[in-house]
Design a protein around this motif. Structure first.
Motif: not given
Ligand code: PEP
Ligand code: MN
Length: 245
Positions: A62, A67, A69, A244
């Motif tokens: 990231r 965030g 991972e 994501c």
């Protein structure tokens, strides 16, 4: 489907030539493995459309800390289940020798090197060294910056370690100015890579170039028109819930 056995890992179980026999080859799956259910649901749908290779990031680099991972090696079991249930080949991103070791042990069929890693010669060399004697297909994304030498350099590091099954993935180049694309296509760069290494199979990743679902189709068509033979497309069975991309 052939599997690499520990007795002979230097002969590729999968050759890229065989993979791209049916053009275009589509490689699809979520940005990252989030749960067993998410992987299996997404994979079953993709397999029903005839997708042959399933992608999912297990370790996610990231840009900023904090965030998601990736789920780490637990996700390798889910990928193995995807392969068993759907018969698709599996692919994941590796960024260091520990990832390579775990992915191979977990039975992943294809590895790719992400854009943030391609630009780091030490990391690429570490990956290449850890692959000596294991001829698994490795797909190399372009580095974040538009530098053909850095991209080719990463490919050469793998070749120098005996890897013969290598393809290049064009995922666009980052720029400070934000325009239509998340990452600028700069098509002349992958075209230059192909000019310098004519035997290289070129894959386009419209998901990371476009960063928007409505750009996937036109970017894919453009890539095919330019001679790309494979598309890597991020897909999720429930896109509104994804962690994501
Ligand atoms: C990905 O494929 O999810 C990824 C992180 O891609 P890139 O390395 O192109 O940013
Ligand atoms: Mn992604």
């Amino acid at each position: 489907m052939k599997n690499n056995t520990s007795a002979d890992m230097s002969n590729p179980a999968i050759t890229i030539k065989e993979l791209v026999k049916d053009k275009p080859l589509v490689l699809a799956g979520p940005c990252s493995a989030e749960s067993r259910d998410q992987l299996l649901s997404t994979a079953k749908e993709l397999a029903s459309f005839g997708v042959k290779i399933f992608r999912a990031g297990i370790w996610k680099p990231r840009t900023k800390p904090g965030g998601f991972e990736g789920v780490g090696k637990e996700g390798l079991k889910w990928l193995a289940e995807v392969k068993e249930v759907t018969g698709m080949y599996t692919a994941t991103e590796v960024a260091n020798s520990k990832h390579v070791k775990e992915a191979i042990k977990g039975g992943v069929d294809i590895l790719w090197i992400g854009a943030r890693t391609t630009g780091n010669p030490f990391a690429v060399q570490e990956i290449a060294d850890s692959l000596k004697g294991i001829n698994i297909p490795v797909f190399v994304k372009n580095p974040l910056n538009a530098d053909p030498d850095l991209w080719i350099g990463a490919i050469e590091r793998l070749q120098n370690c005996g890897i013969t099954e290598i393809a290049a993935i064009h995922r666009g180049f980052s720029a400070y100015e934000k325009g239509l694309f998340r990452n600028q296509p700069q098509w002349h760069i992958p075209i230059e890579i192909k000019r310098r290494v004519p035997s290289l199979v070129m894959i386009c990743d419209p998901s990371h170039i476009g960063g928007r679902p409505d750009l996937i189709y036109p970017l894919s068509q453009q890539a095919l028109d330019l001679g790309f033979v494979c598309l890597m497309i991020e897909s999720h069975y429930l896109p509104s819930s994804e962690l994501c991309d």
